[in-house]
Each structure stands twice: as C-alpha cells, then as structure tokens.
Design an enzyme around this catalytic site. Sequence first.
Site, PDB file in Angstrom:
ATOM      1  N   ASN A 152       8.131   1.493  42.958  1.00 40.75           N
ATOM      2  CA  ASN A 152       9.184   1.680  43.964  1.00 40.75           C
ATOM      3  C   ASN A 152      10.056   0.437  44.024  1.00 40.75           C
ATOM      4  OD1 ASN A 152       6.516   1.312  45.667  1.00 40.75           O
ATOM      5  ND2 ASN A 152       8.032   0.900  47.214  1.00 40.75           N
ATOM      6  N   ASP A 153      10.381  -0.068  45.178  1.00 43.20           N
ATOM      7  CA  ASP A 153      11.476  -1.034  45.352  1.00 43.20           C
ATOM      8  C   ASP A 153      11.619  -2.114  44.271  1.00 43.20           C
ATOM      9  OD1 ASP A 153      10.903   0.235  47.714  1.00 43.20           O
ATOM     10  OD2 ASP A 153      10.617  -1.573  48.877  1.00 43.20           O
TER      11      ASP A 153
END
Length: 495
Positions: free
Chosen positions: A38-39
């Site tokens: 993710n991020d």
Amino acid sequence: MTSDILQKARAFEALYGPRIPDSERPAFHATPAVGWMNDPNGFSFYKGECHLFYQYHPYSNEWGPMHWGHLKTRDFLRWERLPAALAPDRDYDSAGCFSGSAVELPDGRQLLMYTGVRRDHNADGFLQDIQTQCVAIGDGMNYEKWEGNPILDGKDLPEGGSTIDFRDPKVWRDKDGTFYAVIGNRTADGSGAILLYRGIKNRKWEFVRTLDRSRNQYGKMWECPDFFPLDGKQVLLTSPQDMSPMGLEFHAGNGTLCLIGDYDSEKGFTRQSAQAVDYGLDFYAPQTLEAPDGRRIMISWMQNWDTVHAKPDPCRWFGQMTLPRELSLRDGRLIQNPVRELEAHRGTRVVHRNIPVGGELSLPGVRGRVLDMTVTVRPTGPELYRWFCVRVAKDGEHETILRYRPDQGTLKLDRARSGLPRDIVHTRSFLVRPRDGEIKLRIILDRYSLEVFVNDGEQAASAVIYTRQEAGAITFEAGGAARIDVEKYELTFDE
Ligand code: FRU
C-alpha cells in the site's frame, strides 16, 4: 543488526519475487517484490538516487503486519529492487511499521521516520492501536532502529489528540537545516488534524502547531499528510478516511484532499481552497519529493481501500503506485502531469489529425496496452456533439471507457468491463473545463492501469484494470459530430 523477522522477509522476497515474470507486472509502474503493497513511504532523494519505500506484507496479497519494502530509481520509471528495509520487530512497532518518510542527514546517512504501532487492551478489554513516531538510520540499504524510540508519543500531542490515530510522519529539512515533520492525528471532535513538529537536539522533537483541521467537514481521520511550497503558495495534502460526497468533487470513503494556502511562521497555515487530488477510482496516500532540479514530484498508491478485495486470480502481487507526476499550480488549482522522463520512452508515433467522428471507429496504428496517447476533441461546426467516447483495453467482452459530456461538462471513467471480478464501484464522473471548445485527454496505459490527464494536467484520474492483455483495441465514437486529433506513442522499456 538485522532481526530474524526482517531476515525472514528478505529471504522470502528473494525466493518468491523472481518467480513472478516481468510480463505479469506493469512495464513502468512500481509494484511490490511479492505480496501486498500500500502507501508510498520515504519517497525522496538519497545520494543522488530516488528511493521509494512502501507499506508491504510479503507473505500474502492481503494487508498484514506492515514491513517496509524498498525500491530505487534514476528515472521514476524503472525500479530497482532492494531488500525489505523495516520489519515489525520491536515492542513499540510489533503490530506494524506504518507509513512514514525519509530524509538525508547532514552526516550522509539516511533517516527513516515511521509510525510504530503496538496493540494493547483498552478499558473495555478491546484491543486497540497505540501509535508513536519512530526513526531508523541507515546507508540506503540497511537500517538500525534508534535505541531511544519512540521519538514522539502521546505526551507530545496537543490537548484532545488521539494516541490511536497519530501516524504517517512526513519529514523534511528546511533551508536553514532545521528538520520538520507533519503528522496526521484525530482530535476531540473525532475528525482529522495535521500537526507540525520541529526537530531539536539529540533526536528530540517538539510540537509547533496544528496546521489545519477537518472539523468534520472533509472526512474523519486525516492520513498521510504532506506539506510543501509550490509556485508561491503552500500546499497541504492529506488522505481523509470516511469522507462524505460533495458534488462531483469528493466521493464517499477514503479520498484525497489538496488544501492550497499561505504559510507564515507566526500565523501558521491559512487555507484558501480545497480540491480533490485525483478524480478517478484508485488513488490514495500520495507523497511528494523535491527533485535536485527543483521539480515537486508526487507518487501515490493506485488503489482504493474499499475495493482491495477485488483481485484477479491468480494474484502474486497486489497494489501498485501511480506514475510519478510533476506538480504545479495554475489559476489556484493543482496541476499534475506525467514526469517528463516518460517522453524518452516514446517509440513509434502515430498521428491522425482532424478526423470526423460519429459512429464507432478505430484508427490505423492506434491500439495497445502500454502507451501514451493524447486525444483532442472539438465540435465540427457550430452545433455541439452530445457526447464523445474513447474506449481502450477493448475486445469482444471488455472495454474501459472515458465518456465526455460537453453539455454537463463531465468526464466519466467506466471500468465496469475491465476484468475485475467483483461488483464494486466502477465509475466516477468529474467536472472538466473545455478550453476554446476543445477537450484534451492524455491517456497513459500500462497493462493493468489507466491514468488520464485532462487539459494539460487540470485533472488527473486513475484506475486499475485487470483486462487480459490481448484486449488492445481502441475506438472513438461521438453522439453527434465531432472531430479529433490523436497522437499515440508506444512506450518501450527495453534495456
Ligand atoms: C493509509 C494507511 C496509513 C497507515 C498505513 C498502514 O493507507 O492507513 O495511515 O500508516 O496505511 O498500512
């Protein structure tokens, strides 16, 4: 010292990562070595190279105890894999090394600043997160967590600040050498705030001020902040959770928010406008860097938390980053364009000018799934066409559609038939502004995604697609009569 937990992750990715053939990945968008991403974290220059870390769970294609994966690049397009950088191996980060950032220290080492999460029982006996800010220092490959961690915890919060939601430090070094960090927090009204901290001596940090707050207007918790000067203004980016829709500007759920204003060290941040960052389906937690040549470049997770369970089968990696984008301001709005490095990868050029479009048509040489194509649409005469459609990633069963409605001034992205196996949100519409009666769509395709940049970056919209790669047809159609120019380049990444 590399912990057993980190060694295990490094051994796992070294074994299983190379088993994923390059053809199963995008050609130039960053993906995890194996498993879940993710991020973006720590997107920054270190010793002349651009590093990108990411939230990482190598062992499955689902979110799990967060590690930091690690990539670097010289051109924002070709990514070299480095061993995982951080693992949840200390008491204070045993539930995960959450998002954070990186900066080069004056002594030539690299500092990673991240959120350490541990879990504890609350008064009702329920498990809840305790989030603190931690640092690790290293040489661009191996990192040592500081023995004094955490550097910021509940004691350092302003009154009413939550220790459950206190995360995602973005650190930078000011011109005078002072270190600053912005961190997301949740305040007593239950909604988000961005806090500014300053580094003082001996890895101590102090609270400076709250930069801005949601006051329950722009969602709840504000995650993943970034704060930087741009074209004479100051920009505050954040990714709010639990947003309510607002016209066509913001949609429900996890969104992105760009606040533009001024910053004064006495008065703080004065917000002048608020807009979404990306108007598509898959975009969250963007982070920026300042390149050595002065460009402000942003990268983002090209995914939406609400749709993470819609995966192709099989799926050995999940989650990808957007194409890095150059940022600027025009007429008080955020402008985003693909990094200029992409142009060096343009191969065969196909151009068609002033083509009349009514019924659906294709054009010689215009097809493919790894390409950079600009379509300019204008009316044929005084009478306006009712709608215009470009369909990409198309075969008998599939298509991903961009539909422009000049009467409403909307562009709609529709990926309902793009190989996703679930009935999730597949369409999004947003307002665009024609210029001199024309609308210009720069469409970037990279196997598993579409990113469109409208009118030289006035809006950007991103979506992942899982359409089989053989679906490479592209067509154009109008309700009424329109004329189009099409300029299309294949993108090539051969060494
Ligand atoms: C945003 C986020 C961050 C957090 C990370 C955990 O997508 O929720 O706030 O640090 O993901 O993986």
